[in-house]
Design a protein around this motif. Sequence first.
Motif, PDB file in Angstrom:
ATOM      1  N   LEU A 154       0.812  -1.218   0.000  1.00 45.16           N
ATOM      2  CA  LEU A 154       0.000   0.000   0.000  1.00 45.16           C
ATOM      3  C   LEU A 154       0.849   1.272   0.000  1.00 45.16           C
ATOM      4  O   LEU A 154       0.314   2.377   0.098  1.00 45.16           O
ATOM      5  CB  LEU A 154      -0.927   0.017   1.221  1.00 45.16           C
ATOM      6  CG  LEU A 154      -1.995  -1.077   1.286  1.00 45.16           C
ATOM      7  CD1 LEU A 154      -2.823  -0.922   2.549  1.00 45.16           C
ATOM      8  CD2 LEU A 154      -2.895  -1.050   0.055  1.00 45.16           C
ATOM      9  N   ARG A 155       2.154   1.136  -0.133  1.00 46.76           N
ATOM     10  CA  ARG A 155       3.039   2.300  -0.042  1.00 46.76           C
ATOM     11  C   ARG A 155       3.121   3.054  -1.362  1.00 46.76           C
ATOM     12  O   ARG A 155       3.145   2.445  -2.433  1.00 46.76           O
ATOM     13  CB  ARG A 155       4.442   1.865   0.381  1.00 46.76           C
ATOM     14  CG  ARG A 155       4.518   1.330   1.792  1.00 46.76           C
ATOM     15  CD  ARG A 155       5.915   0.839   2.151  1.00 46.76           C
ATOM     16  NE  ARG A 155       5.930   0.248   3.486  1.00 46.76           N
ATOM     17  CZ  ARG A 155       6.980  -0.330   4.049  1.00 46.76           C
ATOM     18  NH1 ARG A 155       8.130  -0.401   3.365  1.00 46.76           N
ATOM     19  NH2 ARG A 155       6.906  -0.838   5.258  1.00 46.76           N
ATOM     20  N   GLN A 219      -3.571   9.972   1.575  1.00 44.43           N
ATOM     21  CA  GLN A 219      -4.538  10.069   0.483  1.00 44.43           C
ATOM     22  C   GLN A 219      -4.576   8.777  -0.331  1.00 44.43           C
ATOM     23  O   GLN A 219      -5.639   8.327  -0.769  1.00 44.43           O
ATOM     24  CB  GLN A 219      -4.201  11.261  -0.415  1.00 44.43           C
ATOM     25  CG  GLN A 219      -4.409  12.610   0.255  1.00 44.43           C
ATOM     26  CD  GLN A 219      -3.896  13.764  -0.593  1.00 44.43           C
ATOM     27  OE1 GLN A 219      -2.962  13.594  -1.393  1.00 44.43           O
ATOM     28  NE2 GLN A 219      -4.473  14.942  -0.412  1.00 44.43           N
ATOM     29  N   HIS A 220      -3.398   8.188  -0.518  1.00 44.04           N
ATOM     30  CA  HIS A 220      -3.323   6.940  -1.266  1.00 44.04           C
ATOM     31  C   HIS A 220      -4.060   5.822  -0.522  1.00 44.04           C
ATOM     32  O   HIS A 220      -4.737   4.987  -1.152  1.00 44.04           O
ATOM     33  CB  HIS A 220      -1.861   6.553  -1.478  1.00 44.04           C
ATOM     34  CG  HIS A 220      -1.663   5.305  -2.279  1.00 44.04           C
ATOM     35  ND1 HIS A 220      -1.991   5.218  -3.612  1.00 44.04           N
ATOM     36  CD2 HIS A 220      -1.177   4.076  -1.926  1.00 44.04           C
ATOM     37  CE1 HIS A 220      -1.715   4.002  -4.057  1.00 44.04           C
ATOM     38  NE2 HIS A 220      -1.232   3.293  -3.055  1.00 44.04           N
ATOM     39  N   ALA A 225      -8.589   2.139  -0.199  1.00 47.29           N
ATOM     40  CA  ALA A 225      -9.688   1.612   0.611  1.00 47.29           C
ATOM     41  C   ALA A 225     -11.000   1.570  -0.164  1.00 47.29           C
ATOM     42  O   ALA A 225     -11.938   0.866   0.229  1.00 47.29           O
ATOM     43  CB  ALA A 225      -9.854   2.451   1.876  1.00 47.29           C
ATOM     44  N   ASN A 226     -11.075   2.316  -1.257  1.00 46.71           N
ATOM     45  CA  ASN A 226     -12.286   2.341  -2.086  1.00 46.71           C
ATOM     46  C   ASN A 226     -12.285   1.260  -3.165  1.00 46.71           C
ATOM     47  O   ASN A 226     -13.276   1.112  -3.885  1.00 46.71           O
ATOM     48  CB  ASN A 226     -12.457   3.717  -2.737  1.00 46.71           C
ATOM     49  CG  ASN A 226     -12.848   4.781  -1.731  1.00 46.71           C
ATOM     50  OD1 ASN A 226     -13.653   4.526  -0.835  1.00 46.71           O
ATOM     51  ND2 ASN A 226     -12.283   5.972  -1.857  1.00 46.71           N
ATOM     52  N   ARG A 305      -7.039  12.366   9.716  1.00 42.35           N
ATOM     53  CA  ARG A 305      -5.603  12.613   9.846  1.00 42.35           C
ATOM     54  C   ARG A 305      -5.109  13.441   8.656  1.00 42.35           C
ATOM     55  O   ARG A 305      -4.319  14.371   8.806  1.00 42.35           O
ATOM     56  CB  ARG A 305      -4.840  11.279   9.863  1.00 42.35           C
ATOM     57  CG  ARG A 305      -4.971  10.496  11.147  1.00 42.35           C
ATOM     58  CD  ARG A 305      -4.208  11.210  12.279  1.00 42.35           C
ATOM     59  NE  ARG A 305      -4.052  10.309  13.406  1.00 42.35           N
ATOM     60  CZ  ARG A 305      -4.990  10.053  14.318  1.00 42.35           C
ATOM     61  NH1 ARG A 305      -6.166  10.647  14.219  1.00 42.35           N
ATOM     62  NH2 ARG A 305      -4.752   9.230  15.313  1.00 42.35           N
ATOM     63  N   CYS A 306      -5.559  13.077   7.486  1.00 48.36           N
ATOM     64  CA  CYS A 306      -5.114  13.762   6.270  1.00 48.36           C
ATOM     65  C   CYS A 306      -5.557  15.222   6.273  1.00 48.36           C
ATOM     66  O   CYS A 306      -4.762  16.132   5.998  1.00 48.36           O
ATOM     67  CB  CYS A 306      -5.680  13.022   5.058  1.00 48.36           C
ATOM     68  SG  CYS A 306      -5.055  13.601   3.479  1.00 48.36           S
TER      69      CYS A 306
END
Length: 330
Positions: A154-155, A219-220, A225-226, A305-306
Amino acid sequence: MLEPKEAQAARVLGGLNRPPLNLLISTRNSDMPKRFSTARGREFGEGMRAAITNSGLNAREVADLLSWQEAKVSDVLTGKGGVSRLEVALLLGLCRAKADERDHLLELFPERDLSGWWQLHGKCAPVRPRTALTHLAAAETLISWHTHAVPVLLRTAEYERAVLTASATVSVDELDERLRVLQEMQKLLSNGLDCTFYIHELALDLQIGTPEEHIGQLQHLVLMANWKKIRILVVPAAAGAHAGIAGPFTQLKFPKYEPLVWTETENSSLFVETKEAVGGYADVIRALDEVSLDEDESRDLIVRRCVRLQEAGDADGAVQRDSDEPFPSL
């Protein structure tokens, strides 16, 4: 006069229209129940199939040149035994396998049926983790947990570059190639792989890279997650001690053979395959699921958080938690 079925089949298999050997084997086993197989054995079989394919020969031609029955070549590839290490070496020599690949496969051959595989890499992990890539490509389900950082798959490239740059063992000259391999691994997420990622809340707060890159990583996560087959679940700091404290791991399940668990250290990889050990990790996953936020709560926490980082515009990218902000309910 109609051609006998046996002769027709032999002609097709020996001719130019013969399907690739790996296709024949996969078709033959497509309806079979899960069978005994090990990570070593699968890598050995894949390597032998690749050696034959790269030689430009087919199974019948290999068998003829070695004075074998064609079934014996198939037995080598499917791990049924009946061949010696010397015969494997002869096959690899016939196929003109590269020296390093030949040595790797000959080293695997005697231990191909052993469950569990601890791979020692030397100073640091290899640029291309062959076994991990092979099993990620074959898996149908992935469950990953990381204790303090965003899981590798996920990075963002910027996040991973910062991690690699901070490493004490990875050469700077390898950074670009390692990032290309990461992208290759991440493409597997779009191949129908069903994924669940557990991330500790503290991993969201840890700034990796610049403040802008930190925001970009969050944001990524929201974007990923969508995706239809990706679930991101956050283990909140309020949970305190939890079952995953021992360390990160990835569980992989497959359509044709039993699951395994993959863990990594600074300079080694471990592929756990015994039923009891894999079952222990399944217990850890169930415990993590009990304390983690659900998908919507996790996504909302990441978004908050974002947004907070964007609004703060703090040059050092430090994350300040509001003392009166409650965690989402469990």
